[in-house]
Design an enzyme around this catalytic site. Sequence first.
Site, PDB file in Angstrom:
ATOM      1  N   HIS A   1       0.812  -1.214   0.000  1.00 53.23           N
ATOM      2  CA  HIS A   1       0.000   0.000   0.000  1.00 53.23           C
ATOM      3  C   HIS A   1       0.852   1.274   0.000  1.00 53.23           C
ATOM      4  CE1 HIS A   1       0.360   0.120   4.530  1.00 53.23           C
ATOM      5  NE2 HIS A   1       0.320   1.420   4.297  1.00 53.23           N
TER       6      HIS A   1
ATOM      7  N   ASP B   1       0.099  -7.592   1.852  1.00 54.21           N
ATOM      8  CA  ASP B   1       0.456  -6.170   1.767  1.00 54.21           C
ATOM      9  C   ASP B   1       1.970  -5.970   1.715  1.00 54.21           C
ATOM     10  OD1 ASP B   1       0.009  -3.453   1.561  1.00 54.21           O
ATOM     11  OD2 ASP B   1      -0.109  -3.140   3.725  1.00 54.21           O
TER      12      ASP B   1
ATOM     13  N   GLY C   1       3.812   7.232   7.532  1.00 53.95           N
ATOM     14  CA  GLY C   1       5.180   7.234   7.020  1.00 53.95           C
ATOM     15  C   GLY C   1       6.014   6.102   7.572  1.00 53.95           C
ATOM     16  N   ASN C   2       5.574   5.497   8.688  1.00 54.31           N
ATOM     17  CA  ASN C   2       6.280   4.332   9.232  1.00 54.31           C
ATOM     18  C   ASN C   2       5.956   3.051   8.464  1.00 54.31           C
ATOM     19  OD1 ASN C   2       6.280   5.677  12.466  1.00 54.31           O
ATOM     20  ND2 ASN C   2       8.100   4.757  11.554  1.00 54.31           N
ATOM     21  N   SER C   3       4.875   3.060   7.705  1.00 51.44           N
ATOM     22  CA  SER C   3       4.465   1.854   6.983  1.00 51.44           C
ATOM     23  C   SER C   3       5.603   1.323   6.120  1.00 51.44           C
ATOM     24  CB  SER C   3       3.254   2.146   6.092  1.00 51.44           C
ATOM     25  OG  SER C   3       2.113   2.390   6.863  1.00 51.44           O
TER      26      SER C   3
ATOM     27  N   LEU D   1      -8.342 -20.668  -3.739  1.00 53.95           N
ATOM     28  CA  LEU D   1      -9.540 -21.452  -4.013  1.00 53.95           C
ATOM     29  C   LEU D   1     -10.230 -21.032  -5.306  1.00 53.95           C
ATOM     30  CD1 LEU D   1     -11.452 -23.658  -2.927  1.00 53.95           C
ATOM     31  CD2 LEU D   1     -12.658 -21.863  -1.657  1.00 53.95           C
ATOM     32  N   GLY D   2     -10.312 -19.720  -5.527  1.00 52.71           N
ATOM     33  CA  GLY D   2     -10.963 -19.244  -6.745  1.00 52.71           C
ATOM     34  C   GLY D   2     -12.470 -19.142  -6.639  1.00 52.71           C
TER      35      GLY D   2
ATOM     36  N   VAL E   1     -19.257 -14.944   0.599  1.00 54.01           N
ATOM     37  CA  VAL E   1     -20.096 -13.981   1.312  1.00 54.01           C
ATOM     38  C   VAL E   1     -20.325 -14.502   2.730  1.00 54.01           C
ATOM     39  CG1 VAL E   1     -22.362 -12.863   1.425  1.00 54.01           C
ATOM     40  CG2 VAL E   1     -21.267 -13.223  -0.791  1.00 54.01           C
TER      41      VAL E   1
ATOM     42  N   LEU F   1     -22.233 -15.314   6.072  1.00 53.66           N
ATOM     43  CA  LEU F   1     -23.640 -15.643   6.313  1.00 53.66           C
ATOM     44  C   LEU F   1     -24.358 -14.529   7.057  1.00 53.66           C
ATOM     45  CD1 LEU F   1     -23.608 -19.449   7.216  1.00 53.66           C
ATOM     46  CD2 LEU F   1     -23.656 -18.326   4.978  1.00 53.66           C
TER      47      LEU F   1
END
Length: 356
Positions: free
Chosen positions: A80, A110, A191-193, A248-249, A253, A255
């Site tokens: 990111h 990430d 900025g630490n990311s 898995l592809g 959703v 429940l």
Amino acid sequence: MRPRDLRPSLATAFWLLAVLALPAWAEVSGAAEAARVRVIQEAMPAVVKIQGTPTYAGGEDAVWGSGFFYSSGRVVTNFHVVDGLKNLTVTLYDGRSYPADVFAVDRGIDLAILEVHGATAPATLTFARETKVLAGQTAIVLGSPFGKRNLVSVGVISGSGPFDYVGQLGEGDVGIEIPEIFYTDARVEPGNSGGPLLDGQGRVIGVIDAVLGGASGIGGLGIAVPGYLVVQSIYDLEQFGVPQRGWLGAALVDLTELDPLTLRLAGLESTQGAMVDRVQPGSPAEAAGLQGARRDRYGKLVELGDVIVAVGGKAVKNRFDVIREIARRRPGEKVELTLWRNGQKITVTVQLTARR
């Protein structure tokens, strides 16, 4: 003068000799503080500031983050941090800047690797071998908070746990395969990311990813991707160019997002699990015969798809549990899925592949 009167003087002399042997910054420090400062000073040259400009129209203001050299010409950071940026540069601890390109990315945890052009790493950091952290152990954060280079904060590991905050890192799939995170009370700021989270020996135990609940040190907690995940991802990206975690592809959703009446009519008495909404063509899910939901022309649910209630015999609460249990496995592995289909439980075996 009696011998016992000499002992304090001899002790003082030995103490002075020991102090004189230390670097200047340690002369007024205790042994523990001197050791910590030494660790930080040795690690700092490996840490960089990463900067770029947004690719979208009108995006002219620089965006920055942190990273660190793990090899002579490559830097690891967060996905990111560099997502959507152009004209990437890496600034070393001494202020020299060099252009960089994205070598490979792993959106699932990430992570991104940058290739730095024209520079050799002043230093590199090594990763801890341990896969677990202990609450209370030393935690050191290095990076460029607010774009200011070479800053450090020190605290402790606050704990570890499941990553339940997907969505704050960018698009919905960024970080979705992180099974756990490490928390620290060491101060973490914008900025630490991408910067390193070090233990007391200067080894990388995580990569700083975000801050939970506001700036840490002001009621918030810094969160980091565990180092063992980063090590595996770096190996996979360098060998294959793409992550090598199971996939898995299927679009899933929770429940809890479905109408309770619909669930009861299907014989489900719990909201624990995840429904298969769509199955991607050519995916492991299709090969295993998983069935997606049926919807009308307006997108309204007409018939439930398969409901995954366990992966490898382990009960799952939601779609994130399913995704992470699948991601724990490697491509080529087979895993049993326990499904609720047509009012009864069945088991199917899926052979996983790498994410496409």
